[in-house]
Design a protein around this motif. Structure first.
Motif: not given
Length: 189
Positions: A102-129
């Motif tokens: 499954l990992g090889r399949c995801l790498r072949r299709h370029g979707v192995s890293d979830l961080r690349d799939l999540v748009p930059a705006l949807e990434v939650e910023q860590p809460a400022i303490k």
């Protein structure tokens, strides 16, 4: 096109061409070039004197191309982690799939890293303490403390000398945390 030869190569592409075009018997060619008869036979049977690729010619996978497309779309739309995607794939698509496959399949299709799939705006910023100063006092205390050095009384105060006497005669070397959070005033001494 010339290829770099590895350090253990006994033949070059020029020697391989000579082997291919030679009319001498394989045993004699093997003795001349100091290689085995199998090597002579290999280069006589090959179409080109260049080294072939060492990559696998076929992909050993249990997923069909249609199943791979389904898995890739699941990854893109649901943004599942690899272990979760493996569970879904085994349950509904192909029970024989392995995690490595499954990992090889995801790498072949370029979707192995979830961080690349999540748009930059949807990434939650860590809460400022917040620091202690940012919080409002929750409750106030009515315990009065007396600083022995300053001879002053403060409501829930701390002193830099750290010698605070409690009403009734006992003294602390430092204030309990519940009292220091109530009224953050300090003695001037």
């Amino acid at each position: 096109m010339t290829q770099a030869l590895h350090s253990q190569a006994r033949t070059t592409h020029l020697i391989r061409e000579e082997i291919k075009n030679s009319k001498l018997p394989q045993a004699e060619l093997a003795r001349i070039y100091n290689v085995t008869r199998q090597t002579i036979r290999k280069w006589q049977d090959r179409a080109t004197p260049l080294d072939g690729s060492h990559c696998p010619k076929t992909m050993n996978t249990t997923l069909t191309p249609e199943q791979e497309l389904i898995v890739v779309e699941l990854r893109k739309t649901l943004l599942l982690a690899t272990d979760d995607l493996l569970t879904v794939t085994r349950e509904f698509i192909n029970p024989a799939v392995s995690r490595a496959g499954l990992g090889r399949c995801l790498r072949r299709h370029g979707v192995s890293d979830l961080r690349d799939l999540v748009p930059a705006l949807e990434v939650e910023q860590p809460a400022i303490k917040k620091t202690f100063k940012d919080y409002e006092p929750a409750i106030s205390t009515s315990i009065s403390n007396t600083c022995r050095r300053c001879r002053t009384r403060h409501l829930g105060a701390t002193c830099s000398s750290r010698s605070i006497a409690q009403p009734g005669g006992s003294s602390w070397t430092s204030m309990p945390t519940s009292l220091t959070a109530a009224a953050p005033t300090s003695c001037s001494r």
